[in-house]
Every structure is written in structure tokens, then in C-alpha cells.
Design a protein around this motif. Structure first.
Motif, PDB file in Angstrom:
ATOM      1  N   LEU A 131       7.622  12.627   1.066  1.00 42.50           N
ATOM      2  CA  LEU A 131       6.778  13.723   0.574  1.00 42.50           C
ATOM      3  C   LEU A 131       6.915  14.958   1.473  1.00 42.50           C
ATOM      4  N   TYR A 132       6.907  14.708   2.768  1.00 40.01           N
ATOM      5  CA  TYR A 132       6.994  15.805   3.739  1.00 40.01           C
ATOM      6  C   TYR A 132       8.293  16.592   3.545  1.00 40.01           C
TER       7      TYR A 132
ATOM      8  N   LEU B 223       9.542  16.226  -7.265  1.00 40.77           N
ATOM      9  CA  LEU B 223       9.530  17.432  -6.428  1.00 40.77           C
ATOM     10  C   LEU B 223      10.952  17.841  -6.038  1.00 40.77           C
TER      11      LEU B 223
ATOM     12  N   PHE C 237       8.154  18.571   0.160  1.00 39.01           N
ATOM     13  CA  PHE C 237       7.274  19.749   0.183  1.00 39.01           C
ATOM     14  C   PHE C 237       7.838  20.829   1.107  1.00 39.01           C
ATOM     15  N   SER C 238       8.375  20.404   2.262  1.00 36.26           N
ATOM     16  CA  SER C 238       8.938  21.410   3.166  1.00 36.26           C
ATOM     17  C   SER C 238      10.113  22.111   2.517  1.00 36.26           C
TER      18      SER C 238
END
Lengths: 502, 349
Positions: free
Chosen positions: A283-284, A418, A287-288
């Protein structure tokens, strides 16, 4: 037999490194390519000779080296390391040809690439823990120099950061290995003689945690990842291909080989934590990546996310998921190499990596149409569109992990959505839109620059359509690994017997 | 896929209800939105969504065969409509219905194809979709009569929106954008006319495959209701949009309702305000965290080390007094630490 894979590149590196000054850059590159191609041919030959039924090490070689300290020169490959060896030799050739322009100090450059290849091959084949650490540390030197000498503006900062982080990683792994051998009372560091069942569970847990932190730096997992964006962005595209395509895989490979394989009982204890860490990374990273303005940095963060899938799959420890972890290593290596190569071409031709400046590269006359088209394909592969290799790997990972960690898997699936988001941002800004007339005087992309991308694309598509070739060499080995884990989860894809009547 | 999944959906009452609910809302909403669009292709694509809603209803009520029967004539009718509209757009550039008009005399082939497509899309015997819609409505009449009203309403609204497009494009006076508009290249006309021809032959095909119900079994009342809804839609469309009897832009109902339909229920805006906004904020936060906290901490350690080294450098002053002083201080500190239990007893009691 396996020594060839280490010594062929080293001999090549020596010849290239000490070549007469009169030899031009093209000639040196050809020489390096010959050595790398010979290595690739050798690995392909091994692939053809590999016994698909066996789940043990094959083509083993043993030479006593320094017996008093338990170090031996023992090599072997199994279904876990052989596909990664093929990937490593392939990406070395790709990296040699993805430079595109004249390199300063070519003799050192090509020699270092070959040395890096040799060290990675050694680490993948090592059957002795100390030998692994040796190669694992040796490989840092060429990479440090490759980033530090031929990198971008902040290359000094990036290379030192890379060196410090990975050296700490090596130290932790060495500490864990020493602890394993001392506590188990094994006579040497040979993998075959090591048996961890005698170690108390508490000690096993400590050793495994130290090992995990060591490899987590290499993979890298959040929050130990901060060397990665700098190293990937500052290194030249060719070096980034090697860094992301092969070097990072040593981390996940080591985790499965020395974590899962040596501590099958304790693995189940840390698995939930690993799954959480992996999901956090996924996820990190995703999103980054969405927030980045630099396309190379975006791809670098995407890499953090995609390495997280491997960890979740390895933690789940089902037959499908461990197989999926390996498939994801291979697919990620191929796709990342393709992405970085294309981003490198765009940077060279357009002179910028800024999302706000790039526009309309799809323009058939004055843009970079073929590069953009392949970039779209690579983005689709990375986002897991069916028919490309990324889908195969992600599907195996998700299907295999869901029975064990449903929530983590669902979060990973959301993160793969994402992935599509940031690739749409990237493609929309760079490839589509209107080409800025003031900037659009791009140099021609030469066929030799395009060739590595075309080869990688062909492989990405081929393995997407014929996924069996991705996993056929690994399945017995990964199944054997999983069989040693006490609790087993269902391995069937889905039970359709109830619907057979429809 | 949905039709193949019908046996699974039928197992769960919740899934069945959801399928029917989604279908009904999509069908009604999309059919209504289609009437309010100024972009001709958007309008047609909302009609597509409306029909997909009908397919959902058919699947939700267990009528796979009817769903498939509806899809076939619908596909050919919609292909003909889009081909004809595409041929018009290709020469007139704009997709804005307000800039069209008076093309009937200039583009008769496109106009005829459009009419054939529009007629076979709605319930207009003997053309294709009529048979499927009648069967759908007839089956629904027994199970859930309110869905029949949905089908009839969707049919009427689709008829109205296709009539509206036809009148705005082909009817009325020529506008600046349509003053010069010859038929397009044969490469576009050919598929368009083939599509229209196919649409006209769909009833024959359906009859051949035994998909047209026996006349005695046909629910005449239902057929009449559907046909009259079609005629009503066309009549209203023609009345409002042919000529200047009603002032343009047409006003009906309160402004907010018209805007709601014109902006597709504000779906795009809703997405921007919810999912896109959240993802954007979260990604910015994580990026900030990564840059200043994670990376910042690492850089701080590095800076602190360098700073410490640089500061210690100044200790080497070369003056004997300074070294003696620092040694004395060090020894005192060392003694203090060693004798702390004693010192604390003496001074603090």
C-alpha cells in the motif's frame, strides 16, 4: 559445471578490464556481451538438463575451502534459484545494451557489470551459508561503484546510502547465520548439514527476526526502503535494471531459502507479521507512487509495492502462494527492467523525467511512438492485465494467499488497483495529450536502443500466454518447501465439482 | 458473463434482489440521462446502459434466454445507430446536438440507417427488440408487475431520446456546422447500410431460430402497451424537437432535476469528491511521511554523525590547560558516577 556461471563473467571482466586502451567502446561492449551471452546460453542449457521431477539441489559441486571455519565452495541449483539465474543472465545482457550512449571509462564499467553478475550468480547458487554472505557482500562493491561513478546528480549521496544500508543488511544476515550454526551445533556452514530443529523456539524466533530485518533491507520493506528510491533514481537506467531486476530479488530469495526453508516450524509464527509488513509495503509503495512527479521515482516506488506481494505470498506458505512468490520475482524483474529501460529512453530523448513537462509522446511523427506504446504495455503488465506475465504472477499470489490471509490479500488486490491508478497518471501525462511544439525536437530512437525493450516485451507477452514456462522448473521445489511447513492450506485453485452439472 | 453466472446469482436472494435493483435503477436512470445529453454519442451510450439495465433485470428474474434474445437485436440496432451517427460526426466534426440540423436532405443514407436502427432498438413490430421486450414484460407480469412499468418506461424514454437525436440532427433548418455535409466515404457507408440491412432481417433470423413466440401465445395487451409507449415517445420527441413549437433549450421540471440528468447524476463529480480525493490526500500524506519522517530520520542520523565529528575536531586545541581541564572534568564525572550511592546518601539524605 555451475562454476562456469561464476567464472565465465569474471574471466570476461578481467579481459574487458585489462583490455588495451586502443579498443573502442563498441568493441568492449561486444566483448562483455559475448561473456554475458555465453553465461546465458549456459544457464539455458542447465534449464534443459534440469530434472523436473526432483525437488533437491542439482548439478552440485563441492570443494573444501576453509574447513576450520566451516566455509566450503559448494554450489547447487534447485527450482528456486535456477529461474532467477536465467533472469540474472538475461538482464545482464539487457543492461549492457540499454546504455544507449557513449560511456566514460568503458573498461571499468563493463567489467563491473560482469563482476556484479558473477557475484549474484554465486549468491544464488551458494549452498554454504558463509559462501552466500561472501557473494552477498562482494556484489555490493561493483554496485556501489556503478551508482557512484555513472549515476545522476546526487550519485554520491545515493551510493553511500545504498552501501550503508546493504552493508548493515549483510552484517545482520551474517550474525543470524553464525547464531544458527553455533546454536544448532552444526560442524560447518553447509546448508545440507544444518538442522535447526535442535534450537529452542525462542532462539529460532530471534534468529529469524534478525534474518528478516537483514533481508528486509535488501527487498526492501517499508520502513527500511529509503535507500531504494535514491539508488534507483540516481543510477543510470542500465544499473537500475540490474538493481531492481536482480539485486532486490536476492532479498526475497534469501528470505525463502534461509527463512522459510531452514525454519519451517517458526515460519508460521512470524507469518502473520510478515503478511502485515508486506501489505504495508504494497500500500505504501502504491500510494507514494501516485504522489510522485518524477517518472523514474514513480517506477521505483512501484517496485517497493510489487516486492510486498512476494512477502505476503511467502508468508502465506501455501503451495500456490510460494510458487506465486517465485513467479512474481521473475515477472517483476522482467517488467521492471522493461519499465526502467523505456523511462531511460524517454529521459535521454526528451531530456526530462518531469510529469508536468512531458506530454504527447504518442505523437506518431515527432514523438516517441514505439517507446510510448511499449511503455503502455509495460504499465499494463505491471498492473496485472491478463495476457501478460504480471497477471499470472499476481493471480497465483492472490489465489494462494487468500485462504490464509484474506484481509491482507484483499488489501493487496486493492493496491493492484492503485497500480493501475499511477500508471494511468504516468501514461496519461507522458504518452497522451498534445506534444509541446517548442520541446518536440527529439533525437531518433535507434534500433539498437529499442532492441532490449522488444526482447523484454516479447518475453513478457510470451510468458503471459504460456504461464507454464514460468513455473514448470520451480513447482516441485516450492511444493517440497511447503510440505515441510507444519500447517498446510488448500492448494487447489477452486473446487468446481459442485457446478459441474450446469 | 453475467448470464452465465445466473445460476449462482439465483442461489442467493440478496444477489437476486441486488441484480434486479441495480438493473432497474440503471435502466431508468440511464434512459432518463440519455434524454438530457447534448453530446450525441454520450446520449447513445446512456441508451446502451439502459439496455444493460434491462439485461440485469432479465438475469435477476431468471430469464437467461430472454436476456440473450434481447442482446442480439439490440447489438445490431445500436451498431447501426452508432455507425450512422459516426458517419455524420466524421464530416461535421462536432458531437454537440445543438449545432446540428437539417441533414435529412444532405445525408439521406445516414438518416435512413438511423431510422432503421432507432426503430429496431425499441418495441416496434416486426423489428428485432420488440419480440424480446414483449417476452420480458410478459414474464415479468406474473412475477413482479412493477418491473413491467420499468420496461415500458425505459422503452418510451429510449424512443423519445432516439427521436430527439434524429430530429435535432436531421430535422429543422441547416446550421453553420451542417451547411456543407456530403455523405462520407463508401468505406463508412458500406458497414452502415449493411448494419441497417441486417437490422431489417433480424426478425427473419429470430423466426428461423424459433425465438419468436407463436402469435396465439403473444400477450396482446403487453404488446399494445409497449407499442403505444414507443409511439408516445416518438410523438413527444417529434413534437418537441421538430420545428420551433417548443423553445430551445427545452425546459421541463425543476432546474435541479434537469441538471442532475444532464450531468449524469453528478457521477464524475461524486467520484472526484470521494474516491479520487481520498486517494489523492492519502498518497500526498504518505509521500510527505516518506520524505520527511522516514527519509528525514535517516538523514538526521547522518547529519548528526557528521556534525558530531566536526564538533569534536575543535577539541584538539593544542593547549595544555585545555587538556588538563577536560581530564579533570572527566575524572570528576567518573568519580561522581561511581560514588553516586554514597553521594546521594550524604547530600539528599
Amino acid at each position: 559445471m555451475l562454476s562456469t556461471l561464476i567464472w565465465l563473467p569474471i574471466i570476461g571482466a578481467v579481459i574487458v578490464g585489462f583490455a588495451p586502451e586502443s579498443w573502442g567502446e563498441t568493441r568492449l561492449r561486444q566483448l562483455a556481451a559475448i561473456a554475458a551471452s555465453a553465461t546465458l546460453v549456459w544457464t539455458l542449457w542447465l534449464l534443459s538438463q534440469f530434472n523436473l521431477q526432483a525437488n533437491t539441489f542439482q548439478f552440485e559441486q563441492y570443494l573444501a575451502w576453509a574447513e576450520p571455519i566451516g566455509l566450503s565452495y559448494s554450489l547447487g541449483v534447485d527450482g528456486l534459484s535456477l529461474p532467477l539465474l536465467v533472469l540474472s543472465s538475461l538482464l545482464t545482457i539487457i543492461a549492457l545494451y540499454s546504455i544507449g550512449e557513449k560511456v566514460s571509462r568503458p573498461r571499468l564499467y563493463y567489467a563491473l557489470i560482469l563482476l556484479a553478475n558473477a557475484a549474484i550468480a554465486g549468491a544464488l547458487m551458494a549452498e554454504n551459508l558463509l559462501l552466500f554472505v561472501l557473494f552477498y557482500e562482494v556484489e555490493l562493491i561493483p554496485f556501489y561503484l556503478l551508482i557512484g561513478i555513472w549515476g545522476g546528480e546526487k550519485r554520491g549521496y545515493a551510493s553511500i546510502k545504498f552501501l550503508l544500508y546493504t552493508a548493515v543488511s549483510g552484517l545482520l544476515i551474517l550474525a543470524a547465520f553464525l547464531g544458527m550454526v553455533w546454536l544448532s551445533g552444526s560442524p560447518s556452514f553447509d546448508l545440507a548439514q544444518l538442522n535447526t530443529t535442535g534450537i529452542s523456539q525462542r532462539s529460532q524466533l530471534i534468529l529469524l527476526t534478525v534474518l528478516l530485518v537483514g533481508f528486509a533491507i535488501k527487498i526492501p520493506l517499508v520502513p527500511l526502503h529509503t535507500w531504494l528510491p535514491d539508488a534507483y533514481v540516481e543510477a543510470s537506467p542500465a544499473i537500475t535494471i540490474l538493481l531492481g531486476g536482480i539485486l532486490a530479488k536476492l532479498g526475497t530469495y534469501g528470505l525463502i531459502r534461509y527463512g522459510l526453508q531452514l525454519f519451517p516450524e517458526t515460519w508460521g509464527l512470524i507469518a502473520p507479521g510478515l503478511a502485515i509488513l508486506g501489505t504495508a509495503s504494497v500500500l505504501y509503495g502504491a500510494f507514494s507512487a501516485i504522489a510522485q512527479k518524477d517518472i523514474k521515482r514513480m517506477v521505483a516506488y512501484s517496485s517497493i509495492g510489487h516486492m510486498g506481494y512476494i512477502l505476503v505470498a511467502a508468508a502465506a506458505g501455501t503451495e500456490l502462494s510460494v510458487l506465486g512468490a517465485l513467479a512474481q520475482m521473475l515477472s517483476h524483474g522482467l517488467i521492471l527492467a522493461l519499465l526502467f529501460h523505456l523511462v531511460g529512453i524517454i529521459e535521454r530523448k526528451a531530456g526530462t523525467r518531469d510529469l508536468d513537462v512531458l506530454n504527447g509522446l504518442m505523437n506518431p511523427i515527432r514523438g516517441l511512438p514505439l517507446t510510448s506504446a511499449l511503455l503502455i504495455l509495460a504499465g499494463m503488465a505491471s498492473a496485472g492485465i491478463p495476457g501478460l506475465v504480471g497477471f499470472v504472477a499476481e493471480y497465483l499470489v492472490f489465489q494462494g494467499s487468500f485462504p490464509v490471509f484474506p484481509l491482507a490479500t484483499i488489501l493487496c488486490i486493492i493496491a493492484s488497483g492503485l497500480t493501475a491508478v499511477y500508471f494511468v497518471i504516468l501514461l496519461n501525462r507522458t504518452c497522451f495529450g498534445k506534444l509541446d511544439n517548442r520541446l518536440a525536437y527529439y533525437p531518433q530512437v535507434r534500433t539498437t536502443e529499442m532492441l532490449p525493450a522488444l526482447v523484454l516485451t516479447a518475453i513478457v507477452v510470451f510468458l503471459g500466454l504460456q504461464p507454464n514456462w514460468l513455473i514448470r522448473w520451480s513447482e516441485p521445489t516450492t511444493n517440497g518447501l511447503v510440505a515441510t511447513i507444519p500447517v498446510n492450506a488448500p492448494s487447489e485453485i477452486c473446487d468446481f465439482t459442485g457446478l459441474a452439472g450446469e | 458473463m453475467l448470464i452465465k453466472l445466473q445460476p449462482i446469482i439465483a442461489l442467493s436472494p440478496v444477489a437476486t434482489a441486488a441484480t434486479i435493483g441495480i438493473g432497474a435503477v440503471t435502466a431508468l436512470g440511464a434512459a432518463a440521462i440519455a434524454m438530457a445529453q447534448v453530446d450525441v454519442k454520450r446520449s447513445l451510450s446512456y441508451s446502451v446502459s439502459a439496455y444493460m439495465g434491462l439485461v440485469f433485470i432479465a438475469v435477476g428474474t431468471g430469464q437467461q434466454q430472454v436476456a440473450l434474445t434481447l442482446l442480439f437485436p439490440y447489438a445490431i440496432a445500436m451498431a447501426t445507430l452508432l455507425m450512422s451517427v459516426g458517419a455524420v460526426i466524421s464530416n461535421n466534426i462536432t458531437q454537440d446536438l445543438r449545432q446540428y440540423g437539417g441533414l435529412w436532405s444532405r445525408r439521406p443514407i445516414s438518416g435512413l440507417s438511423y431510422l432503421v436502427g432507432a426503430a429496431s432498438l425499441v418495441a416496434f413490430p416486426p423489428l428485432g427488440c420488440f419480440w424480446a421486450l414483449v417476452q420480458l414484460a410478459d414474464n415479468l407480469w406474473q412475477s413482479s408487475p412493477w418491473l413491467v412499468e420499468v420496461v415500458v418506461a425505459v422503452n418510451a424514454m429510449t424512443a423519445l431520446s432516439t427521436a430527439r437525436e434524429f430530429c435535432l440532427i436531421f430535422g429543422g433548418e441547416a446550421k453553420p456546422m451542417t451547411a456543407r455535409s456530403p455523405e462520407v466515404l463508401w468505406a463508412m457507408v458500406l458497414p452502415m447500410t449493411v448494419g441497417a440491412g441486417l437490422a431489417l432481417h433480424v426478425p427473419l433470423l429470430l423466426w428461423q431460430w424459433g425465438l419468436i413466440p407463436n402469435f396465439s401465445q403473444l400477450n396482446l395487451g403487453m404488446a399494445l402497451a409497449l407499442i403505444s409507449s414507443t409511439c408516445l415517445g416518438w410523438a413527444v420527441g417529434a413534437y418537441v424537437y421538430l420545428g420551433d413549437r417548443v423553445a430551445k433549450p427545452v425546459r421541463f421540471g425543476p432546474q435541479f432535476l434537469q441538471d442532475l440528468l444532464a450531468y449524469d447524476f453528478y457521477t464524475a463529480k461524486l467520484y472526484r469528491l470521494t474516491i479520487v480525493f481520498v486517494v489523492g490526500i492519502v498518497s500526498q500524506l504518505i509521500y510527505w511521511f516518506d520524505r520527511f519522517i522516514v527519509d528525514g530520520a535517516i538523514n538526521l542520523v547522518g547529519l548528526a554523525t557528521v556534525f558530531g565529528g566536526q564538533t569534536l575536531k575543535y577539541n584538539v586545541s593544542g593547549q595544555t590547560q585545555f587538556y588538563v581541564l577536560s581530564m579533570m572534568l572527566g575524572t570528576a564525572l567518573f568519580l561522581l558516577v561511581l560514588c553516586w550511592p554514597l553521594v546521594s546518601q550524604v547530600f539528599l539524605g
